[in-house]
Design a protein around this motif. Sequence first.
Motif, PDB file in Angstrom:
ATOM      1  N   GLY A  37      42.982  92.810  28.827  1.00  0.00           N
ATOM      2  CA  GLY A  37      43.782  94.110  29.119  1.00  0.00           C
ATOM      3  C   GLY A  37      43.557  95.404  28.181  1.00  0.00           C
ATOM      4  N   SER A  38      43.553  96.605  28.595  1.00  0.00           N
ATOM      5  CA  SER A  38      43.487  97.452  27.463  1.00  0.00           C
ATOM      6  C   SER A  38      43.882  98.826  28.017  1.00  0.00           C
ATOM      7  CB  SER A  38      41.968  97.759  27.394  1.00  0.00           C
ATOM      8  OG  SER A  38      41.284  98.288  28.406  1.00  0.00           O
ATOM      9  N   PHE A  39      44.163  99.717  26.989  1.00  0.00           N
ATOM     10  CA  PHE A  39      44.656 101.082  27.424  1.00  0.00           C
ATOM     11  C   PHE A  39      44.289 102.080  26.371  1.00  0.00           C
ATOM     12  CE2 PHE A  39      47.805  99.344  24.306  1.00  0.00           C
ATOM     13  CZ  PHE A  39      48.063 100.494  23.490  1.00  0.00           C
ATOM     14  N   PRO A  40      44.183 103.502  26.627  1.00  0.00           N
ATOM     15  CA  PRO A  40      43.711 104.192  25.767  1.00  0.00           C
ATOM     16  C   PRO A  40      44.792 104.646  24.886  1.00  0.00           C
ATOM     17  CG  PRO A  40      43.274 105.098  27.908  1.00  0.00           C
ATOM     18  CD  PRO A  40      44.084 104.079  27.943  1.00  0.00           C
ATOM     19  N   ALA A  41      44.708 104.825  23.625  1.00  0.00           N
ATOM     20  CA  ALA A  41      45.979 105.075  22.638  1.00  0.00           C
ATOM     21  C   ALA A  41      46.379 106.471  23.113  1.00  0.00           C
ATOM     22  CB  ALA A  41      45.287 105.277  21.296  1.00  0.00           C
ATOM     23  N   LEU A  42      45.693 107.267  23.515  1.00  0.00           N
ATOM     24  CA  LEU A  42      46.224 108.588  24.113  1.00  0.00           C
ATOM     25  C   LEU A  42      47.242 108.677  25.225  1.00  0.00           C
ATOM     26  CD1 LEU A  42      43.254 110.950  23.600  1.00  0.00           C
ATOM     27  CD2 LEU A  42      45.171 110.802  22.142  1.00  0.00           C
ATOM     28  N   ASN A  43      47.297 107.441  25.947  1.00  0.00           N
ATOM     29  CA  ASN A  43      48.189 107.372  26.840  1.00  0.00           C
ATOM     30  C   ASN A  43      49.729 107.362  26.402  1.00  0.00           C
ATOM     31  OD1 ASN A  43      46.326 107.151  28.673  1.00  0.00           O
ATOM     32  ND2 ASN A  43      46.851 105.384  29.483  1.00  0.00           N
ATOM     33  N   ALA A  44      49.861 106.949  25.218  1.00  0.00           N
ATOM     34  CA  ALA A  44      51.238 106.705  24.590  1.00  0.00           C
ATOM     35  C   ALA A  44      51.623 108.078  23.869  1.00  0.00           C
ATOM     36  CB  ALA A  44      51.275 105.633  23.571  1.00  0.00           C
ATOM     37  N   TRP A  57      54.827 100.653  22.095  1.00  0.00           N
ATOM     38  CA  TRP A  57      53.867 100.082  23.182  1.00  0.00           C
ATOM     39  C   TRP A  57      53.428  98.610  22.552  1.00  0.00           C
ATOM     40  CZ3 TRP A  57      50.547 103.555  26.598  1.00  0.00           C
ATOM     41  CH2 TRP A  57      51.480 104.060  27.547  1.00  0.00           C
ATOM     42  N   LEU A  58      52.606  98.899  21.323  1.00  0.00           N
ATOM     43  CA  LEU A  58      51.756  97.574  20.586  1.00  0.00           C
ATOM     44  C   LEU A  58      52.964  96.356  20.364  1.00  0.00           C
ATOM     45  CD1 LEU A  58      49.545  99.427  18.321  1.00  0.00           C
ATOM     46  CD2 LEU A  58      48.927  98.183  20.344  1.00  0.00           C
ATOM     47  N   THR A  59      54.088  96.889  20.008  1.00  0.00           N
ATOM     48  CA  THR A  59      55.109  95.975  19.798  1.00  0.00           C
ATOM     49  C   THR A  59      55.469  95.119  21.021  1.00  0.00           C
ATOM     50  OG1 THR A  59      56.083  97.232  17.676  1.00  0.00           O
ATOM     51  CG2 THR A  59      57.440  95.476  18.953  1.00  0.00           C
ATOM     52  N   ARG A  60      55.884  95.921  21.849  1.00  0.00           N
ATOM     53  CA  ARG A  60      56.108  95.092  23.179  1.00  0.00           C
ATOM     54  C   ARG A  60      54.862  94.500  23.609  1.00  0.00           C
ATOM     55  NH1 ARG A  60      56.293  97.687  29.163  1.00  0.00           N
ATOM     56  NH2 ARG A  60      56.550  95.858  30.223  1.00  0.00           N
ATOM     57  N   GLU A  94      43.484 109.714  13.516  1.00  0.00           N
ATOM     58  CA  GLU A  94      43.767 109.134  12.156  1.00  0.00           C
ATOM     59  C   GLU A  94      45.127 108.582  12.399  1.00  0.00           C
ATOM     60  OE1 GLU A  94      44.393 110.186   7.325  1.00  0.00           O
ATOM     61  OE2 GLU A  94      43.508 111.800   8.924  1.00  0.00           O
ATOM     62  N   ARG A  95      46.188 108.735  12.736  1.00  0.00           N
ATOM     63  CA  ARG A  95      47.496 108.527  13.059  1.00  0.00           C
ATOM     64  C   ARG A  95      47.389 107.197  13.893  1.00  0.00           C
ATOM     65  NH1 ARG A  95      52.458 109.977  16.854  1.00  0.00           N
ATOM     66  NH2 ARG A  95      51.182 108.909  18.276  1.00  0.00           N
ATOM     67  N   ASP A  96      46.715 107.297  14.897  1.00  0.00           N
ATOM     68  CA  ASP A  96      46.553 106.137  15.916  1.00  0.00           C
ATOM     69  C   ASP A  96      45.706 104.878  15.199  1.00  0.00           C
ATOM     70  OD1 ASP A  96      48.339 107.700  17.623  1.00  0.00           O
ATOM     71  OD2 ASP A  96      46.232 107.798  18.959  1.00  0.00           O
ATOM     72  N   ILE A  97      44.777 105.097  14.452  1.00  0.00           N
ATOM     73  CA  ILE A  97      43.907 104.158  13.469  1.00  0.00           C
ATOM     74  C   ILE A  97      44.897 103.281  12.695  1.00  0.00           C
ATOM     75  CG2 ILE A  97      42.323 103.787  11.866  1.00  0.00           C
ATOM     76  CD1 ILE A  97      40.464 105.866  13.128  1.00  0.00           C
ATOM     77  N   GLU A  98      45.755 104.056  12.051  1.00  0.00           N
ATOM     78  CA  GLU A  98      46.764 103.592  11.301  1.00  0.00           C
ATOM     79  C   GLU A  98      47.613 102.674  11.928  1.00  0.00           C
ATOM     80  OE1 GLU A  98      50.154 102.567   9.241  1.00  0.00           O
ATOM     81  OE2 GLU A  98      50.345 104.191  10.822  1.00  0.00           O
ATOM     82  N   ILE A  99      48.254 102.924  13.006  1.00  0.00           N
ATOM     83  CA  ILE A  99      49.118 102.266  13.841  1.00  0.00           C
ATOM     84  C   ILE A  99      48.519 100.926  14.337  1.00  0.00           C
ATOM     85  CG2 ILE A  99      50.469 102.317  15.889  1.00  0.00           C
ATOM     86  CD1 ILE A  99      51.143 104.941  15.451  1.00  0.00           C
ATOM     87  N   CYS A 100      47.306 101.187  14.869  1.00  0.00           N
ATOM     88  CA  CYS A 100      46.466 100.053  15.499  1.00  0.00           C
ATOM     89  C   CYS A 100      46.107  99.099  14.158  1.00  0.00           C
ATOM     90  CB  CYS A 100      45.114 100.585  16.004  1.00  0.00           C
ATOM     91  SG  CYS A 100      45.680 101.188  17.833  1.00  0.00           S
ATOM     92  N   HIS A 101      45.753  99.478  13.153  1.00  0.00           N
ATOM     93  CA  HIS A 101      45.672  98.518  11.866  1.00  0.00           C
ATOM     94  C   HIS A 101      46.798  97.995  11.377  1.00  0.00           C
ATOM     95  CE1 HIS A 101      44.720  97.899   7.708  1.00  0.00           C
ATOM     96  NE2 HIS A 101      43.541  97.659   7.929  1.00  0.00           N
ATOM     97  N   ARG A 102      47.923  98.577  11.629  1.00  0.00           N
ATOM     98  CA  ARG A 102      49.024  97.854  11.072  1.00  0.00           C
ATOM     99  C   ARG A 102      49.564  96.798  11.949  1.00  0.00           C
ATOM    100  NH1 ARG A 102      53.828 100.351  12.101  1.00  0.00           N
ATOM    101  NH2 ARG A 102      52.782 102.305  11.956  1.00  0.00           N
ATOM    102  N   HIS A 103      49.164  96.801  13.437  1.00  0.00           N
ATOM    103  CA  HIS A 103      49.395  95.839  14.291  1.00  0.00           C
ATOM    104  C   HIS A 103      48.245  95.033  14.455  1.00  0.00           C
ATOM    105  CE1 HIS A 103      53.292  97.216  16.273  1.00  0.00           C
ATOM    106  NE2 HIS A 103      52.681  98.552  15.893  1.00  0.00           N
TER     107      HIS A 103
END
Length: 321
Positions: A37-44, A57-60, A94-103
Motif C-alpha cells: 500500500g502507498s500514499f503521497p507524502a503531500l496527502n498529509a 500518519w506513519l506512526t499510525r 526536505e522536511r518530508d524526507i527527514e520524517i520518512c528517514h526517521r520512520h
Amino acid sequence: MLPPILANLRIPVVASPMFIVSVPDLVIAQCKAGIVGSFPALNAREKDGEPPLLDLWLTRIQEELDRHNQANPDRPAAPFAVNQIVHRSNARLERDIEICHRHRVPIWITSLGARVEVNEAAHDCGGITLHDVINNTFAQKAIQKGADGLIAVAAGAGGHAGQESPFALVQEIRQWFNGPLLLSGAIATGRAVLAAQAMGADLAYIGSPFIATTEANAVPDYKQMIVDSKAADVVYTNLFTGVHGNYLAPSIRNAGMDPEALETADPTKMDFGAAAGKAKAWSQIWGSGQGIGAIKKIQPAGGYIDQLAAEYALARAEICG
C-alpha cells in the motif's frame, strides 16, 4: 531479481499512491490484504501550527501493521510505501524526507524528477527507491542517480501517465535493466497482472480501481463515476497540473468545461506546492486510468484484492496448464 521486501507479496501488486485518495485507512487495508500500500507524502496536510501530519500518519500505519503481524504471524502484512514528489515546486520535500528517514520507511516511490539525495536518504535508513518513468531516457537517468527500481508508467495509466505502449516501454527498459520493474497502465484484473509479468515486469502497479473502495478518500460521486465509466470516458490533458495525465470526462463537464476542447498548459508553470486552483486537479477534476471498465462495484479494498488474487490464480492455471 527482486529485493526481499518485494519478493513475498500475496500477489505481485503495488498499489499506486493517488493524490487525495490514498490515506492511512486505504494503505493499511491494502497491506493487510497482502499487497504494498502507498500514499503521497503531500496527502498529509496539516493546518498551520499543527504537528506534521505525515509523522502521525506513519506512526499510525506502522503501529497498526505491527499489531496485525503480531496477531497473524502466518499472514503478515505487506510493506508500505511513501511517494515523494521531487519537483522543485515541492517546498516540503526536505522536511518530508527527514520524517520518512526517521520512520525508516521501507519503500520510497519518487516522481517528477530523479534526485540523488532522496535515494541516499532512503538507503541510509534501510529502504529501497522505485522511480516512476514514462520513457526509457528517464529510466536510465533514474538508475544512474541511484534508484533501485523503476515504475514504467505506460499509456492508459491514471495520474501523470505517459504515451508509450507498455510493450514498447517494458521491452526497451529490459534491454539494459535487470532490476525491479513495475508496470502501470490500465491494469485492473488478475489476468492483467499476469500479463504484466509475461511482458517482462516483476510487479503490477494498480491505482484507479482502488478509488472505488470504501477506504478511499474520495467522495461517493467519484467512486460511482469510476464504476459507471470506461476507457472512452478518460481524457489525456496537461491543463490541470502542467503534466499530462488522464482524467474522467464527466468530471470535466461537471466543472463547466468541454473535455473535447481543452487548452494546453505551460509545463513551466507546474506548482505542486500551491493550495488553491479554480478547478484543482484531483479534487474537482477526477483522475483515472483506462482500466476502469473492469470495475463493476464499490467494495472494501480487501475484497477487491481477494478478487485480484483469485483472477490471478485462475489465469496462471489456464495459461500454465
